[in-house]
Motif scaffolding. Structure first.
Motif, mmCIF file in Angstrom:
data_model
loop_
_atom_site.group_PDB
_atom_site.id
_atom_site.type_symbol
_atom_site.label_atom_id
_atom_site.label_comp_id
_atom_site.label_asym_id
_atom_site.label_seq_id
_atom_site.Cartn_x
_atom_site.Cartn_y
_atom_site.Cartn_z
ATOM 1 N N VAL A 19 8.503 -0.114 -15.174
ATOM 2 C CA VAL A 19 7.969 0.167 -13.834
ATOM 3 C C VAL A 19 6.448 0.283 -13.878
ATOM 4 N N ALA A 20 5.788 -0.504 -13.021
ATOM 5 C CA ALA A 20 4.351 -0.344 -12.788
ATOM 6 C C ALA A 20 4.211 0.418 -11.477
ATOM 7 N N MET A 21 3.782 1.686 -11.555
ATOM 8 C CA MET A 21 3.739 2.552 -10.383
ATOM 9 C C MET A 21 2.296 2.856 -9.984
ATOM 10 N N THR A 22 2.013 2.753 -8.694
ATOM 11 C CA THR A 22 0.736 3.223 -8.170
ATOM 12 C C THR A 22 1.024 4.226 -7.058
ATOM 13 N N ARG A 23 0.187 5.270 -6.985
ATOM 14 C CA ARG A 23 0.383 6.321 -5.990
ATOM 15 C C ARG A 23 -0.757 6.283 -4.976
ATOM 16 N N LYS A 24 -0.406 6.128 -3.718
ATOM 17 C CA LYS A 24 -1.383 6.157 -2.629
ATOM 18 C C LYS A 24 -0.773 6.898 -1.449
ATOM 19 N N SER A 25 -1.581 7.159 -0.417
ATOM 20 C CA SER A 25 -1.070 7.793 0.796
ATOM 21 C C SER A 25 -0.348 6.763 1.663
ATOM 22 N N SER A 26 0.344 7.244 2.686
ATOM 23 C CA SER A 26 1.159 6.361 3.531
ATOM 24 C C SER A 26 0.339 5.270 4.205
ATOM 25 N N GLY A 27 -0.759 5.677 4.842
ATOM 26 C CA GLY A 27 -1.581 4.705 5.554
ATOM 27 C C GLY A 27 -2.184 3.665 4.628
ATOM 28 N N GLU A 28 -2.622 4.108 3.456
ATOM 29 C CA GLU A 28 -3.182 3.184 2.468
ATOM 30 C C GLU A 28 -2.130 2.194 1.989
ATOM 31 N N THR A 29 -0.909 2.684 1.767
ATOM 32 C CA THR A 29 0.160 1.807 1.283
ATOM 33 C C THR A 29 0.537 0.784 2.340
ATOM 34 N N TYR A 30 0.651 1.238 3.584
ATOM 35 C CA TYR A 30 0.933 0.290 4.672
ATOM 36 C C TYR A 30 -0.138 -0.796 4.727
ATOM 37 N N ALA A 31 -1.407 -0.390 4.646
ATOM 38 C CA ALA A 31 -2.511 -1.360 4.700
ATOM 39 C C ALA A 31 -2.446 -2.331 3.529
ATOM 40 N N GLN A 32 -2.063 -1.831 2.354
ATOM 41 C CA GLN A 32 -1.966 -2.703 1.183
ATOM 42 C C GLN A 32 -0.820 -3.703 1.330
ATOM 43 N N VAL A 33 0.345 -3.210 1.770
ATOM 44 C CA VAL A 33 1.493 -4.102 1.968
ATOM 45 C C VAL A 33 1.151 -5.190 2.984
ATOM 46 N N LYS A 34 0.459 -4.807 4.043
ATOM 47 C CA LYS A 34 0.076 -5.780 5.074
ATOM 48 C C LYS A 34 -0.928 -6.796 4.529
ATOM 49 N N SER A 35 -1.910 -6.328 3.763
ATOM 50 C CA SER A 35 -2.935 -7.238 3.238
ATOM 51 C C SER A 35 -2.369 -8.197 2.193
ATOM 52 N N GLU A 36 -1.261 -7.795 1.543
ATOM 53 C CA GLU A 36 -0.648 -8.629 0.507
ATOM 54 C C GLU A 36 0.508 -9.470 1.033
ATOM 55 N N ALA A 37 0.686 -9.500 2.352
ATOM 56 C CA ALA A 37 1.871 -10.142 2.934
ATOM 57 C C ALA A 37 2.022 -11.602 2.501
ATOM 58 N N ASP A 38 0.923 -12.333 2.367
ATOM 59 C CA ASP A 38 0.998 -13.749 1.974
ATOM 60 C C ASP A 38 1.226 -13.930 0.483
ATOM 61 N N ASN A 39 1.004 -12.870 -0.290
ATOM 62 C CA ASN A 39 1.203 -12.921 -1.738
ATOM 63 C C ASN A 39 1.625 -11.538 -2.227
ATOM 64 N N PRO A 40 2.883 -11.152 -1.928
ATOM 65 C CA PRO A 40 3.329 -9.781 -2.222
ATOM 66 C C PRO A 40 3.235 -9.444 -3.702
ATOM 67 N N LYS A 41 2.694 -8.277 -3.986
ATOM 68 C CA LYS A 41 2.578 -7.805 -5.366
ATOM 69 C C LYS A 41 3.510 -6.627 -5.643
ATOM 70 N N GLY A 42 3.894 -5.907 -4.598
ATOM 71 C CA GLY A 42 4.795 -4.773 -4.759
ATOM 72 C C GLY A 42 6.238 -5.157 -4.498
ATOM 73 N N ASP A 43 7.151 -4.345 -5.020
ATOM 74 C CA ASP A 43 8.585 -4.562 -4.807
ATOM 75 C C ASP A 43 9.204 -3.492 -3.912
ATOM 76 N N VAL A 44 8.903 -2.237 -4.192
ATOM 77 C CA VAL A 44 9.473 -1.125 -3.422
ATOM 78 C C VAL A 44 8.361 -0.189 -2.980
ATOM 79 N N TRP A 45 8.453 0.225 -1.718
ATOM 80 C CA TRP A 45 7.562 1.245 -1.147
ATOM 81 C C TRP A 45 8.434 2.471 -0.974
ATOM 82 N N TRP A 46 8.192 3.483 -1.820
ATOM 83 C CA TRP A 46 9.068 4.654 -1.864
ATOM 84 C C TRP A 46 8.314 5.903 -1.431
#
Length: 342
Positions: free
Chosen positions: A54-81
């Motif tokens: 597992v490669a885990m990164t810890r961020k706040s909710s808003g930051e994670t949402y922004a990251q998932v959205k910015s990576e939408a064309d090339n997803p790097k994450g698997d699960v947002w927990w």
């Protein structure tokens, strides 16, 4: 001869592959939004049980949402927990997360399944927690102030410069507070309250739990947080008193989503099922995390605030988790509250 060597080489490679332990080649990229200790615990336990790296990164909710959205064309994450459900619902609406139905759904509380249904199967509740605040009893005594018991107390002049909350753009906790005040008081009165509160704020933090950590260390008197985060600080021996505001309060349904286009979809589904198991949810207490677990068969930590004892509003997760409403309220907060002098 060359052909024979090639055949032998291929055979050796196959035998080597078969000899690997199950799941050893598996990988998972986890975006984690709860406290660091719980993120680490979940990572360690999942790796130990499955052999998946597992490669885990810890961020706040808003930051994670922004990251998932910015990576939408090339997803790097698997699960947002973890993290508040509102940005999970917004991500679901925008097609940023995958539909998945876990066998564990049959054992979940209705409030956890409500997230699943509202999102069209793209997110699910993993824990719940009520909003409130905590204060440092020693600092309160030094200032000779009466203990705050209500939201209304926090806008009194004597608390000027004594309060911290997070920025609702980066923090799910603070967005829950923003949406709570709007629902509890009405939008205009809610924003009037936020403007009055702004005058007493000494800092808007990035993380939702940071204000109560600062209060525990004597850096601020009051932190507006989820009550379980205040309980965590109290459990460490810090002079923190936990308050469930007298007027009533909102709450979160911490959620989990599989990211659309996940590169490791099988491992993502495996983690999803793992995280919904009662024995896994009960491990949260080991990390001093005191949220109410979503699996009916998981025993809540005895320290957890009892939701049945708290005056909860009928929080409209579908409305305040929608992309349009969330974006509108955040913009209004930026324009009318954050821009004000203190």
């Amino acid at each position: 001869m060359h052909s024979a060597l090639l055949t032998a080489s291929c055979a050796a490679a196959l035998i080597g592959a078969w000899a690997l332990p199950a799941g050893a080649a598996g990988r998972l990229t986890l975006y984690c939004v709860v406290d660091e200790a719980w993120c680490q615990l979940m990572t360690t336990e999942f790796e130990k049980e499955t052999g998946i790296s597992v490669a885990m990164t810890r961020k706040s909710s808003g930051e994670t949402y922004a990251q998932v959205k910015s990576e939408a064309d090339n997803p790097k994450g698997d699960v947002w927990w973890g993290g508040t459900g509102d940005p999970h619902l917004q991500a679901a609406e925008e097609g940023l997360t995958e539909v998945y139905e876990s066998p564990a759904n049959a054992d979940l509380h209705d409030w956890a399944l409500a997230q699943y249904q509202a999102s069209g199967g793209r997110t699910v509740g993993i824990y719940a927690g009520a909003l409130g605040f905590g204060y440092n009893t020693e600092l309160l005594a030094q200032k000779g102030l009466e203990a705050p018991k209500c939201w209304a107390d926090l806008i009194k002049p004597e608390f000027k410069g004594e309060i911290q909350m997070a920025n609702p753009n980066s923090s799910g906790t603070a967005y829950t507070a923003l949406a709570t005040f709007v629902q509890l008081m009405g939008e205009e009165e809610g924003f009037d309250y936020l403007k009055a509160l702004h005058a007493n704020i000494n800092q808007y933090t990035k993380s939702g739990s940071a204000p109560i950590k600062a209060a525990a260390q004597g850096e601020t008197m009051v932190g507006i947080v989820f009550q379980h985060d205040a309980v965590t600080m109290k459990a460490t021996g810090a002079p923190i008193e936990v308050v469930s505001p007298c007027e009533g309060t909102g709450y979160e349904i911490g959620s989990m989503s599989i990211i659309a286009g996940a590169r490791n979809i099988e491992e993502a589904e495996q983690f999803y099922d793992f995280a919904l198991r009662p024995d896994v949810q009960e491990k949260a207490r080991q990390a001093r995390s005191y949220q109410v677990p979503s699996n009916k068969n998981a025993e809540p930590p005895p320290e957890s605030p009892k939701l049945s004892d708290i005056k909860l509003i009928d929080y409209d997760f579908a409305k305040y988790g929608s992309s349009e409403e969330r974006s509108r309220l955040l913009k209004r907060w930026d324009d009318e509250v954050s821009a004000l002098p203190r």
